[in-house]
Design an enzyme around this catalytic site. Structure first.
Site, PDB file in Angstrom:
ATOM      1  N   LYS A  74       0.831  -1.207   0.000  1.00  0.00           N
ATOM      2  CA  LYS A  74       0.000   0.000   0.000  1.00  0.00           C
ATOM      3  C   LYS A  74       0.870   1.263   0.000  1.00  0.00           C
ATOM      4  CE  LYS A  74      -3.197   1.975   3.391  1.00  0.00           C
ATOM      5  NZ  LYS A  74      -2.497   3.244   3.450  1.00  0.00           N
ATOM      6  N   LYS A  77       6.534   8.647  -8.364  1.00  0.00           N
ATOM      7  CA  LYS A  77       7.028   9.616  -7.368  1.00  0.00           C
ATOM      8  C   LYS A  77       8.557   9.748  -7.416  1.00  0.00           C
ATOM      9  CE  LYS A  77       5.529   8.238  -3.356  1.00  0.00           C
ATOM     10  NZ  LYS A  77       5.606   7.992  -1.938  1.00  0.00           N
ATOM     11  N   ASP A 129      -1.069  -0.226  -4.494  1.00  0.00           N
ATOM     12  CA  ASP A 129      -2.416  -0.184  -3.944  1.00  0.00           C
ATOM     13  C   ASP A 129      -3.356  -0.917  -4.880  1.00  0.00           C
ATOM     14  OD1 ASP A 129      -2.700   2.890  -2.170  1.00  0.00           O
ATOM     15  OD2 ASP A 129      -3.309   0.897  -1.576  1.00  0.00           O
TER      16      ASP A 129
HETATM   17  P1  ADP Z   1       6.252   3.977   0.449  1.00  0.00           P
HETATM   18  O1  ADP Z   1       7.462   3.810  -0.374  1.00  0.00           O
HETATM   19  O2  ADP Z   1       5.543   2.689   0.730  1.00  0.00           O
HETATM   20  O3  ADP Z   1       5.296   5.003  -0.094  1.00  0.00           O
HETATM   21  P2  ADP Z   1       8.043   5.189   2.375  1.00  0.00           P
HETATM   22  O4  ADP Z   1       9.142   4.198   2.427  1.00  0.00           O
HETATM   23  O5  ADP Z   1       8.266   6.430   1.607  1.00  0.00           O
HETATM   24  O6  ADP Z   1       6.692   4.509   1.903  1.00  0.00           O
HETATM   25  O7  ADP Z   1       7.678   5.497   3.896  1.00  0.00           O
HETATM   26  C1  ADP Z   1       6.691   6.420   4.287  1.00  0.00           C
HETATM   27  C2  ADP Z   1       7.107   7.063   5.594  1.00  0.00           C
HETATM   28  O8  ADP Z   1       7.107   6.118   6.645  1.00  0.00           O
HETATM   29  C3  ADP Z   1       8.526   7.647   5.539  1.00  0.00           C
HETATM   30  O9  ADP Z   1       8.510   8.901   6.127  1.00  0.00           O
HETATM   31  C4  ADP Z   1       9.351   6.675   6.371  1.00  0.00           C
HETATM   32  O10 ADP Z   1      10.387   7.323   7.029  1.00  0.00           O
HETATM   33  C5  ADP Z   1       8.339   6.154   7.361  1.00  0.00           C
HETATM   34  N1  ADP Z   1       8.660   4.795   7.840  1.00  0.00           N
HETATM   35  C6  ADP Z   1       8.780   3.671   7.094  1.00  0.00           C
HETATM   36  N2  ADP Z   1       9.032   2.604   7.875  1.00  0.00           N
HETATM   37  C7  ADP Z   1       9.080   3.045   9.158  1.00  0.00           C
HETATM   38  C8  ADP Z   1       9.298   2.432  10.443  1.00  0.00           C
HETATM   39  N3  ADP Z   1       9.492   1.110  10.574  1.00  0.00           N
HETATM   40  N4  ADP Z   1       9.295   3.251  11.541  1.00  0.00           N
HETATM   41  C9  ADP Z   1       9.062   4.572  11.422  1.00  0.00           C
HETATM   42  N5  ADP Z   1       8.845   5.201  10.261  1.00  0.00           N
HETATM   43  C10 ADP Z   1       8.850   4.461   9.136  1.00  0.00           C
HETATM   44 MG    MG Z   2       7.970   4.627  -2.203  1.00  0.00          MG
END
Ligand code: ADP
Ligand code: MG
Length: 267
Positions: free
Chosen positions: A8, A39, A126
């Site tokens: 997601k 993105k 998603d």
């Molecule tokens: P996605 O790639 O799935 O869209 P991201 O990797 O960009 O998600 O993460 C979204 C946010 O969640 C980021 O700000 C990241 O720092 C935070 N995040 C991810 N995993 C953790 C975790 N285990 N603990 C705290 N924050 C986290």
């Molecule tokens: Mg991402």
């Protein structure tokens, strides 16, 4: 070995992918991470900046593949991990699957696609339309990032269904779930009772992981100056080791959307 990380939006795919890529590199593997999210921020914590995308570069060179050099599109990231951002079609037009296809085609022309021990695709997931399922065509394993909540597990189930479909015609397996930003796992456990699959790791919400993203660094890089973070690195090393052991994985069973609603809700 080719890996795809799905889950997601906002669940932590890119954060998890970058740290797994570094963990694999620490185990001596030559790793390429391909960001497949329009993105184009997948590899940000590896390189420390938003690298130009394949689509931008192709447009700039008028789709003359022969004018593109590896250094135009492959950037060196932390720990020796190579980084590519596929980029996206113009907003509201085009197809993400086409972009992934072009990326793989270009990397093959550059003789880069078969040069790595591990290629990791970081994919948004998603809605897994045919386009966003494209990286599964190239993957040995899919891993799904989820938390312990309904929405992420619902998305995970849809991704699992795509894996099941692709596994009919491709040598693809689901390596398992990665629980992220959760210390509880009761709903995850409920889900895997119904649709059996391995859980590779459960990572709690860790403030330093959030901070690492803001700083544009992986947790491994931050641990160089703050050894208290080494246990956090261990989560990712554990996932890397499981994948490198070439697990059997699963072809996920089908759980209908409505069945899942009943399973994961209290009403
Ligand atoms: P996605 O790639 O799935 O869209 P991201 O990797 O960009 O998600 O993460 C979204 C946010 O969640 C980021 O700000 C990241 O720092 C935070 N995040 C991810 N995993 C953790 C975790 N285990 N603990 C705290 N924050 C986290
Ligand atoms: Mg991402």
């Amino acid at each position: 070995m080719k890996l795809s990380v799905y889950g997601k939006g906002g669940i932590g795919k890119s954060t998890t992918s970058c740290n797994i890529s570094v963990a694999l590199a620490k185990r001596g593997k030559k790793v390429l991470q391909i960001g497949c999210d329009p993105k184009h921020d997948s590899t940000f914590t590896l390189t420390g900046f938003l690298i130009p995308t394949i689509i931008d570069t192709l447009q700039e060179k008028d789709y003359h593949y022969e004018d593109i050099w590896p250094e135009d599109v492959i950037y060196k990231g932390y720990g020796g991990v190579d980084c590519v951002e596929a980029g996206g079609p113009p907003a509201g037009a085009g197809c993400g699957g086409y972009v992934v296809g072009e990326t793989v085609k270009l990397l093959k022309e550059l003789n880069a696609f078969d040069e790595y021990d591990v290629i990791l695709f970081d994919v948004l997931g998603d809605v897994v339309c045919g386009g966003f399922a494209a990286p599964l065509n190239y993957s040995d394993y899919c891993m799904i990032v989820t938390d312990n909540g309904f929405d992420a597990l619902f998305a995970a189930n849809r991704i699992a269904a795509s894996v099941r479909e692709k596994a009919r015609t491709h040598p693809l397996r689901l390596a398992g779930l990665i629980g992220n930003r959760t210390s509880k796992r009761d709903l995850i456990d409920k889900y895997i009772e119904s649709v059996p699959m391995p859980v590779l790791e459960i990572l709690p919400l860790i403030e330093d992981i959030r901070v690492s993203r803001v700083k544009g660094k992986t947790i491994f890089e931050m641990a160089e100056t703050d050894p208290s973070l080494l246990p956090v690195c261990q989560y990712y090393l554990n996932i890397a080791d499981q994948v490198l052991a070439a697990p059997e994985g699963v072809v996920p069973k089908d759980a209908a959307d409505r069945e899942l609603f009943a399973l994961l809700s209290d009403f």
